[in-house]
Write an enzyme that holds these catalytic residues in place. Structure first.
Site, PDB file in Angstrom:
ATOM      1  N   HIS A   1       5.971   2.515   7.239  1.00 53.63           N
ATOM      2  CA  HIS A   1       6.018   1.134   7.741  1.00 53.63           C
ATOM      3  C   HIS A   1       7.481   0.823   8.082  1.00 53.63           C
ATOM      4  O   HIS A   1       8.144   0.038   7.411  1.00 53.63           O
ATOM      5  CB  HIS A   1       5.488   0.150   6.700  1.00 53.63           C
ATOM      6  CG  HIS A   1       4.051   0.376   6.325  1.00 53.63           C
ATOM      7  ND1 HIS A   1       3.625   1.450   5.556  1.00 53.63           N
ATOM      8  CD2 HIS A   1       2.929  -0.330   6.612  1.00 53.63           C
ATOM      9  CE1 HIS A   1       2.310   1.383   5.385  1.00 53.63           C
ATOM     10  NE2 HIS A   1       1.873   0.307   6.021  1.00 53.63           N
TER      11      HIS A   1
ATOM     12  N   ASP B   1      -0.450   3.490  12.979  1.00 59.08           N
ATOM     13  CA  ASP B   1      -0.688   2.925  11.654  1.00 59.08           C
ATOM     14  C   ASP B   1      -0.146   3.870  10.593  1.00 59.08           C
ATOM     15  O   ASP B   1      -0.377   5.085  10.637  1.00 59.08           O
ATOM     16  CB  ASP B   1      -2.186   2.708  11.443  1.00 59.08           C
ATOM     17  CG  ASP B   1      -2.508   2.255  10.041  1.00 59.08           C
ATOM     18  OD1 ASP B   1      -2.280   1.084   9.727  1.00 59.08           O
ATOM     19  OD2 ASP B   1      -2.979   3.100   9.244  1.00 59.08           O
TER      20      ASP B   1
ATOM     21  N   ASP C   1       6.251   1.114   2.487  1.00 61.03           N
ATOM     22  CA  ASP C   1       6.754  -0.248   2.294  1.00 61.03           C
ATOM     23  C   ASP C   1       5.910  -1.206   3.125  1.00 61.03           C
ATOM     24  O   ASP C   1       6.350  -1.712   4.151  1.00 61.03           O
ATOM     25  CB  ASP C   1       8.236  -0.283   2.717  1.00 61.03           C
ATOM     26  CG  ASP C   1       8.853  -1.661   2.626  1.00 61.03           C
ATOM     27  OD1 ASP C   1       8.294  -2.515   1.914  1.00 61.03           O
ATOM     28  OD2 ASP C   1       9.886  -1.888   3.292  1.00 61.03           O
TER      29      ASP C   1
END
Length: 275
Positions: free
Chosen positions: A42, A143, A164
């Protein structure tokens, strides 16, 4: 949902906590000469302008990186983290804050590799521009949880998965359990570092118990709370669960967490946990 933008929170005390620990994890991997791969699931935008409208809205960096910026007498570990932030601010004034991708890239050796995934289209574009032409960094519009299947295990067979999430989804803790199971099944020796917020205390405690029940033998939980956990609103604290923690990391964090609490807390509230 794709409403979360980290620019509103850049440089806050949770960023300080997670990035101090990230530096220590990377340094631990570098104790061996063999190269490693770091997967940041992320990744965000890579760097943040603290003068931007987003960052200035709540000015969360004031209670985070700003508290360390001009302090002297920091431990070697905290001083190294501040040095990473100063690298983006060569004139000595705090304006830009590095996200985890920028910090990780600054620390890579020539043979190490960084894989970044970001789902938000705007942040992905910014991240892609940040590392254009950098052969050690791969940036993917994807993703983060899907990326686990695509990129693990890495060819290096050494490294770290840094997770995260934004926690904008109610089932985030459940998704993290599934992610840990997948990573451990595909790459049992890999280090996993998962950041989590402490808003309401109960969900993170339930999640930790579920992790324990998985039977994975080596897990280290580090937490920093700046506000009482029984108050109703806000980010009371945060933590990082580290699976397969590097040797002696617990000793290092045993020194660092109290120092972070002392440097960042307001008043006499606050607590740390290392288990």
């Amino acid at each position: 949902m794709l409403s979360y933008r980290h620019a509103f929170h850049a440089g806050n005390y949770a960023d300080v906590f997670k990035h101090v620990l990230l530096v220590q994890l990377i340094r631990a991997l570098q104790r061996k000469d063999k190269p490693f791969c770091l997967l940041d699931t992320h990744a965000g935008a890579g760097r943040y302008d603290l003068h931007s409208v987003s960052a200035q809205k709540n000015r969360e960096f004031v209670d985070g990186i700003s508290r360390l910026w001009d302090q002297t007498g920091l431990s070697t570990e905290l001083a190294e983290y501040v040095t990473q932030v100063r690298a983006l601010n060569p004139n000595g004034a705090l304006r830009y804050y590095p996200g985890s991708p920028r910090i990780a890239r600054n620390l890579l050796r020539p043979a190490d590799r960084l894989v970044l995934t970001e789902r938000h289209p705007t942040d992905h574009a910014t991240l892609k521009a940040e590392f254009t032409g950098d052969r050690q960094v791969a940036v993917h519009h994807q993703d983060g949880y899907t990326a686990l299947k695509a990129f693990l295990p890495p060819p290096e067979r050494r490294g770290l998965v840094f997770i995260d999430p934004s926690f904008e989804l109610k089932d985030e803790f459940d998704r993290l359990i599934a992610a840990v199971q997948l990573i451990h099944r595909r790459w049992a020796s890999g280090i996993i570092a998962i950041w989590y917020p402490i808003l309401d205390r109960a969900p993170s405690l339930r999640w930790q118990q579920t992790l324990k029940n998985l039977g994975i033998p080596a897990m280290l939980c580090a937490e920093l709370g700046l506000y009482p956990y029984d108050t109703p609103f806000g980010l009371h604290g945060n933590g990082m669960m580290i699976i397969n923690p590097p040797w002696q990391l617990d000793e290092t964090l045993g020194r660092l967490l109290p120092e972070l609490l002392q440097k960042l807390r307001v008043g006499n509230d606050g607590q740390t946990r290392l288990e």
